[in-house]
Motif scaffolding. Sequence first.
Motif, PDB file in Angstrom:
ATOM      1  N   ASN A   1       0.477  -1.958 -11.511  1.00 32.96           N
ATOM      2  CA  ASN A   1      -0.745  -2.207 -10.733  1.00 32.96           C
ATOM      3  C   ASN A   1      -0.549  -3.266  -9.652  1.00 32.96           C
ATOM      4  OD1 ASN A   1      -2.471  -0.346 -11.921  1.00 32.96           O
ATOM      5  ND2 ASN A   1      -2.796  -1.687 -13.681  1.00 32.96           N
ATOM      6  N   SER A   2       0.711  -3.659  -9.427  1.00 33.71           N
ATOM      7  CA  SER A   2       0.918  -4.708  -8.427  1.00 33.71           C
ATOM      8  C   SER A   2       0.830  -4.145  -6.999  1.00 33.71           C
ATOM      9  CB  SER A   2       2.257  -5.414  -8.645  1.00 33.71           C
ATOM     10  OG  SER A   2       3.309  -4.544  -8.347  1.00 33.71           O
ATOM     11  N   ALA A   3       0.786  -2.812  -6.875  1.00 32.98           N
ATOM     12  CA  ALA A   3       0.602  -2.192  -5.553  1.00 32.98           C
ATOM     13  C   ALA A   3      -0.626  -1.294  -5.608  1.00 32.98           C
ATOM     14  CB  ALA A   3       1.830  -1.368  -5.191  1.00 32.98           C
ATOM     15  N   VAL A   4      -1.158  -0.940  -4.416  1.00 33.91           N
ATOM     16  CA  VAL A   4      -2.329  -0.059  -4.387  1.00 33.91           C
ATOM     17  C   VAL A   4      -1.879   1.338  -3.937  1.00 33.91           C
ATOM     18  CG1 VAL A   4      -3.014  -1.010  -2.138  1.00 33.91           C
ATOM     19  CG2 VAL A   4      -4.656   0.285  -3.443  1.00 33.91           C
ATOM     20  N   PHE A   5      -2.302   2.337  -4.699  1.00 38.06           N
ATOM     21  CA  PHE A   5      -1.835   3.712  -4.484  1.00 38.06           C
ATOM     22  C   PHE A   5      -2.962   4.574  -3.918  1.00 38.06           C
ATOM     23  CE2 PHE A   5       2.397   3.860  -6.501  1.00 38.06           C
ATOM     24  CZ  PHE A   5       2.428   2.583  -7.032  1.00 38.06           C
TER      25      PHE A   5
ATOM     26  N   ILE B   1       0.868  -1.188   0.000  1.00 36.49           N
ATOM     27  CA  ILE B   1       0.000   0.000   0.000  1.00 36.49           C
ATOM     28  C   ILE B   1       0.900   1.231   0.000  1.00 36.49           C
ATOM     29  CG2 ILE B   1      -1.861   1.210   1.225  1.00 36.49           C
ATOM     30  CD1 ILE B   1      -1.451  -2.073   2.579  1.00 36.49           C
ATOM     31  N   VAL B   2       0.745   2.037  -1.035  1.00 37.20           N
ATOM     32  CA  VAL B   2       1.553   3.258  -1.144  1.00 37.20           C
ATOM     33  C   VAL B   2       0.678   4.436  -0.712  1.00 37.20           C
ATOM     34  CG1 VAL B   2       2.876   4.737  -2.705  1.00 37.20           C
ATOM     35  CG2 VAL B   2       2.864   2.256  -3.055  1.00 37.20           C
ATOM     36  N   ILE B   3       1.114   5.136   0.330  1.00 32.03           N
ATOM     37  CA  ILE B   3       0.350   6.301   0.814  1.00 32.03           C
ATOM     38  C   ILE B   3       1.130   7.562   0.466  1.00 32.03           C
ATOM     39  CG2 ILE B   3      -0.581   7.498   2.847  1.00 32.03           C
ATOM     40  CD1 ILE B   3      -1.296   4.814   3.985  1.00 32.03           C
ATOM     41  N   SER B   4       0.458   8.449  -0.269  1.00 35.90           N
ATOM     42  CA  SER B   4       1.129   9.653  -0.721  1.00 35.90           C
ATOM     43  C   SER B   4       0.197  10.856  -0.614  1.00 35.90           C
ATOM     44  CB  SER B   4       1.583   9.455  -2.174  1.00 35.90           C
ATOM     45  OG  SER B   4       2.425  10.515  -2.563  1.00 35.90           O
ATOM     46  N   GLY B   5       0.731  12.029  -0.907  1.00 38.47           N
ATOM     47  CA  GLY B   5      -0.062  13.256  -0.836  1.00 38.47           C
ATOM     48  C   GLY B   5       0.860  14.434  -0.616  1.00 38.47           C
ATOM     49  N   PRO B   6       0.343  15.645  -0.772  1.00 37.95           N
ATOM     50  CA  PRO B   6       1.176  16.839  -0.611  1.00 37.95           C
ATOM     51  C   PRO B   6       1.771  16.952   0.792  1.00 37.95           C
ATOM     52  CG  PRO B   6      -1.013  17.392  -1.451  1.00 37.95           C
ATOM     53  CD  PRO B   6      -1.050  15.961  -1.068  1.00 37.95           C
TER      54      PRO B   6
END
Length: 280
Positions: free
Chosen positions: A197-201, A89-94
């Motif tokens: 697409n092997s990880a969820v963003f 699970i990739v968690i991103s944002g400003p």
Amino acid sequence: MFRRLCNSFSLSISKPKPALIFQNPIKKQLKLQQTLSLTPRFFSSSIEMDSTQNNTQLTKVELLRSLESSLGHCFNTNPVCPSPTPLIIVISGPSGVGKDAVIKRLRESRESLHFVVTATSRPMRPGEVDGKDYYFVSKEQFLKMIERDELLEYALVYGDYKGIPKKQIREYMGKGCDIVLRVDIQGAETLRRILGNSAVFVFLVAESELALVERLVDRRTESRDELLVRIVTAREEVKHVRNFDYVVVNAEGKLENAVKLVESIIDAEKAKVRQRNAVI
Ligand SMILES: Nc1ncnc2c1ncn2[C@@H]1O[C@H](COP(=O)(O)OP(=O)(O)OP(=O)(O)O)[C@@H](O)[C@H]1O
């Protein structure tokens, strides 16, 4: 059609054909012996039950035994679906949106997740712990890690290096753990190229630009000029939301809602028929 199939199936169960029971008794006996050795609990004494017997007169075990007998095999105790594959699970944002705050709460509520500790060359902020929040390394040490191909992804962010050590991910995925990666937008773009697409963003946003700026100002970790850079960057970054799988609003005072939504995303991903299958 489905009902017709069910009817014919139930008929064949409730009235076993004589052929099923008496045809080739030696073969049948052999089959039953094999079954007995697999699960002795159901086929111990009376294997064949009177199929006209009222279900309400039977104990649960007797009914199960009777059903197995009619079907000619024991019920399988293996899981119907294989256990889900480890998820990234990739968690991103400003900057300032609350990535660390969300992850801190997730850490408390989901012990089965492994939060990869990012290596960074930026100085430690008050309250941060080395090895827990980040691995704080010097620029020279960071460059050595790049040279040795030890990082899944790295970037120069506001003058400091940040990167994800591969070893940690491999180790924890090997143990069956789900992995959470916390990256800035630039890092998420690179990871999308590497992992597809092997990880969820997941993209975290504030409810408005003003809310984001206030959060950054309240944090009091950036100078006025640094704030300006982050605000201008954030304006651009929000446009990248379309490269993500999910967007989660982390609204002022509603951190718990954002955390719950991220948890729901993880649960839904784990229940997917076609699982993502990341290999690092
Ligand atoms: N829902 C929320 N409501 C109010 N304050 C919040 C909320 N979420 C986070 N914050 C606060 O906003 C500030 C910025 O959050 P945080 O440091 O987690 O952001 P970040 O995205 O990790 O930033 P950076 O990328 O710059 O490290 C922190 O002081 C945090 O406590």
